[in-house]
Design a protein around this motif. Structure first.
Motif, PDB file in Angstrom:
ATOM      1  N   ILE A 150       7.052  88.035  74.279  1.00  0.00           N
ATOM      2  CA  ILE A 150       7.503  87.315  72.362  1.00  0.00           C
ATOM      3  C   ILE A 150       9.023  86.815  72.772  1.00  0.00           C
ATOM      4  N   VAL A 151      10.019  87.846  73.519  1.00  0.00           N
ATOM      5  CA  VAL A 151      11.438  87.290  73.455  1.00  0.00           C
ATOM      6  C   VAL A 151      11.601  86.132  74.266  1.00  0.00           C
ATOM      7  N   ILE A 152      10.649  85.672  75.220  1.00  0.00           N
ATOM      8  CA  ILE A 152      10.431  84.757  76.207  1.00  0.00           C
ATOM      9  C   ILE A 152      10.630  83.757  74.905  1.00  0.00           C
ATOM     10  N   LEU A 153       9.412  83.802  74.153  1.00  0.00           N
ATOM     11  CA  LEU A 153       9.313  82.557  73.273  1.00  0.00           C
ATOM     12  C   LEU A 153      10.012  82.113  72.519  1.00  0.00           C
ATOM     13  N   ALA A 154      10.937  83.515  72.251  1.00  0.00           N
ATOM     14  CA  ALA A 154      11.531  82.925  70.685  1.00  0.00           C
ATOM     15  C   ALA A 154      12.842  82.512  71.794  1.00  0.00           C
ATOM     16  N   ILE A 155      13.377  82.308  72.907  1.00  0.00           N
ATOM     17  CA  ILE A 155      14.383  82.166  73.791  1.00  0.00           C
ATOM     18  C   ILE A 155      14.443  80.528  73.966  1.00  0.00           C
ATOM     19  N   ILE A 156      13.132  79.716  73.872  1.00  0.00           N
ATOM     20  CA  ILE A 156      12.481  79.332  74.716  1.00  0.00           C
ATOM     21  C   ILE A 156      12.569  78.129  73.021  1.00  0.00           C
ATOM     22  N   ALA A 157      12.260  78.592  71.730  1.00  0.00           N
ATOM     23  CA  ALA A 157      11.719  77.880  70.536  1.00  0.00           C
ATOM     24  C   ALA A 157      13.811  77.487  69.833  1.00  0.00           C
ATOM     25  N   LEU A 158      14.094  78.633  70.600  1.00  0.00           N
ATOM     26  CA  LEU A 158      15.974  78.830  70.114  1.00  0.00           C
ATOM     27  C   LEU A 158      16.728  77.562  70.866  1.00  0.00           C
ATOM     28  N   ILE A 159      16.056  77.181  71.432  1.00  0.00           N
ATOM     29  CA  ILE A 159      16.415  76.134  72.460  1.00  0.00           C
ATOM     30  C   ILE A 159      15.922  74.438  72.159  1.00  0.00           C
ATOM     31  N   ALA A 160      14.449  74.741  72.157  1.00  0.00           N
ATOM     32  CA  ALA A 160      13.807  73.444  71.984  1.00  0.00           C
ATOM     33  C   ALA A 160      13.968  73.060  70.013  1.00  0.00           C
ATOM     34  N   ILE A 161      13.886  73.757  69.565  1.00  0.00           N
ATOM     35  CA  ILE A 161      13.757  72.732  67.652  1.00  0.00           C
ATOM     36  C   ILE A 161      14.776  72.141  67.865  1.00  0.00           C
ATOM     37  N   GLY A 177      14.918  68.343  66.802  1.00  0.00           N
ATOM     38  CA  GLY A 177      15.605  67.847  65.266  1.00  0.00           C
ATOM     39  C   GLY A 177      16.044  66.513  65.917  1.00  0.00           C
ATOM     40  N   ASN A 178      16.644  66.621  66.836  1.00  0.00           N
ATOM     41  CA  ASN A 178      18.367  65.749  67.235  1.00  0.00           C
ATOM     42  C   ASN A 178      17.169  64.246  67.477  1.00  0.00           C
ATOM     43  N   ILE A 179      16.082  64.493  68.583  1.00  0.00           N
ATOM     44  CA  ILE A 179      15.188  63.364  69.108  1.00  0.00           C
ATOM     45  C   ILE A 179      15.097  62.607  67.685  1.00  0.00           C
ATOM     46  N   ILE A 180      14.321  63.220  66.470  1.00  0.00           N
ATOM     47  CA  ILE A 180      14.058  62.631  65.397  1.00  0.00           C
ATOM     48  C   ILE A 180      15.192  62.204  64.689  1.00  0.00           C
ATOM     49  N   SER A 181      16.132  63.041  65.240  1.00  0.00           N
ATOM     50  CA  SER A 181      17.429  61.445  63.938  1.00  0.00           C
ATOM     51  C   SER A 181      17.761  60.683  64.818  1.00  0.00           C
ATOM     52  N   ASN A 182      18.125  60.509  65.912  1.00  0.00           N
ATOM     53  CA  ASN A 182      18.107  59.530  66.572  1.00  0.00           C
ATOM     54  C   ASN A 182      17.124  58.229  66.533  1.00  0.00           C
ATOM     55  N   SER A 183      15.548  58.710  66.890  1.00  0.00           N
ATOM     56  CA  SER A 183      14.695  57.621  66.584  1.00  0.00           C
ATOM     57  C   SER A 183      15.164  56.881  65.396  1.00  0.00           C
ATOM     58  N   LYS A 184      15.177  57.737  63.821  1.00  0.00           N
ATOM     59  CA  LYS A 184      15.651  56.851  63.069  1.00  0.00           C
ATOM     60  C   LYS A 184      15.958  56.228  63.146  1.00  0.00           C
ATOM     61  N   VAL A 241      21.980  55.723  59.149  1.00  0.00           N
ATOM     62  CA  VAL A 241      22.192  56.119  60.599  1.00  0.00           C
ATOM     63  C   VAL A 241      22.783  57.532  60.834  1.00  0.00           C
ATOM     64  N   ASN A 242      22.537  58.463  61.210  1.00  0.00           N
ATOM     65  CA  ASN A 242      23.109  59.609  61.827  1.00  0.00           C
ATOM     66  C   ASN A 242      25.153  59.211  62.116  1.00  0.00           C
ATOM     67  N   ASP A 243      25.678  60.497  61.851  1.00  0.00           N
ATOM     68  CA  ASP A 243      26.086  59.790  62.394  1.00  0.00           C
ATOM     69  C   ASP A 243      27.512  60.163  63.940  1.00  0.00           C
ATOM     70  N   LYS A 244      26.790  59.839  64.905  1.00  0.00           N
ATOM     71  CA  LYS A 244      26.751  59.197  66.230  1.00  0.00           C
ATOM     72  C   LYS A 244      26.530  58.007  66.457  1.00  0.00           C
ATOM     73  N   TYR A 245      25.628  57.188  66.035  1.00  0.00           N
ATOM     74  CA  TYR A 245      25.502  55.923  65.126  1.00  0.00           C
ATOM     75  C   TYR A 245      27.040  55.053  64.755  1.00  0.00           C
ATOM     76  N   ALA A 246      27.169  56.220  63.143  1.00  0.00           N
ATOM     77  CA  ALA A 246      27.910  55.679  61.818  1.00  0.00           C
ATOM     78  C   ALA A 246      29.329  54.812  62.990  1.00  0.00           C
ATOM     79  N   LYS A 247      29.550  56.065  63.539  1.00  0.00           N
ATOM     80  CA  LYS A 247      30.075  55.841  64.415  1.00  0.00           C
ATOM     81  C   LYS A 247      30.533  54.785  65.598  1.00  0.00           C
ATOM     82  N   LEU A 248      29.557  54.591  66.509  1.00  0.00           N
ATOM     83  CA  LEU A 248      29.979  53.446  67.079  1.00  0.00           C
ATOM     84  C   LEU A 248      29.684  52.287  66.729  1.00  0.00           C
ATOM     85  N   LEU A 249      29.211  52.394  65.126  1.00  0.00           N
ATOM     86  CA  LEU A 249      28.936  50.772  64.130  1.00  0.00           C
ATOM     87  C   LEU A 249      30.852  50.916  63.751  1.00  0.00           C
ATOM     88  N   ASN A 250      31.602  51.594  63.513  1.00  0.00           N
ATOM     89  CA  ASN A 250      32.850  51.757  62.929  1.00  0.00           C
ATOM     90  C   ASN A 250      32.307  51.754  61.561  1.00  0.00           C
TER      91      ASN A 250
END
Length: 158
Positions: A24-35, A39-46, A117-126
């Motif tokens: 259970i501890v190992i699964l919790a650590i993996i979830a803390l890293i993956a979630i 979220g970033n992948i979804i935001s970047n995709s949008k 667009v998220n902040d990452k792309y907003a900065k690139l778009l100036n």
């Protein structure tokens, strides 16, 4: 010897509490890293989808200008409004204030969705200002750079 090994294996009923807690501890650590990563992948995709739509609108404006469907303001400036672009842009919904302006061979797009667009792309778009509001206007070169493409050179005007 074989009988002794079989007896030991038959007495093994399941996992101990410690083993179960370790899993259970190992699964919790993996979830803390993956979630957060997901979220970033979804935001970047949008954001990339919005940039792709903006690129499609600019491509449609080039065709509309070639067909003479847009308003020629001067020898070096042409404006394509959302109404004029609608027949040239498929699969993208344009707001009433959206437009593309070609001036001196460079294209500038006003597209309401660029505010999302998220902040990452907003900065690139100036288009991120100091008061944390995002603008809905960008150039073709900035959009191409934000998407990781080489920006096109402005067209030469005759």
């Amino acid at each position: 010897m074989r009988n002794l090994l079989n007896k030991k294996l038959k007495n093994e009923k399941g996992l101990t509490l410690i083993e179960l807690l370790a899993v259970i501890v190992i699964l919790a650590i993996i979830a803390l890293i993956a979630i957060p990563a997901i979220g970033n992948i979804i935001s970047n995709s949008k954001s990339k989808a919005i940039l792709s739509d903006a690129t499609t609108i600019i491509a449609g404006s080039k065709t509309a200008i070639a067909d003479g469907a847009c308003t020629v303001n001067s020898k070096t400036k042409t404006t394509c409004t959302a109404t004029q672009l609608q027949d040239y842009v498929e699969g993208v919904t344009l707001a009433s204030g959206d437009q593309v302006v070609k001036e001196n061979g460079a294209y500038e797009i006003t597209y309401e969705e660029l505010k999302k667009v998220n902040d990452k792309y907003a900065k690139l778009l100036n288009n991120s200002t100091t008061d944390t509001t995002k603008k809905n206007t960008s150039t073709q070169a900035d959009i191409a750079e934000a998407m990781g493409n080489k920006p096109e050179e402005p067209e030469k005007t005759n």
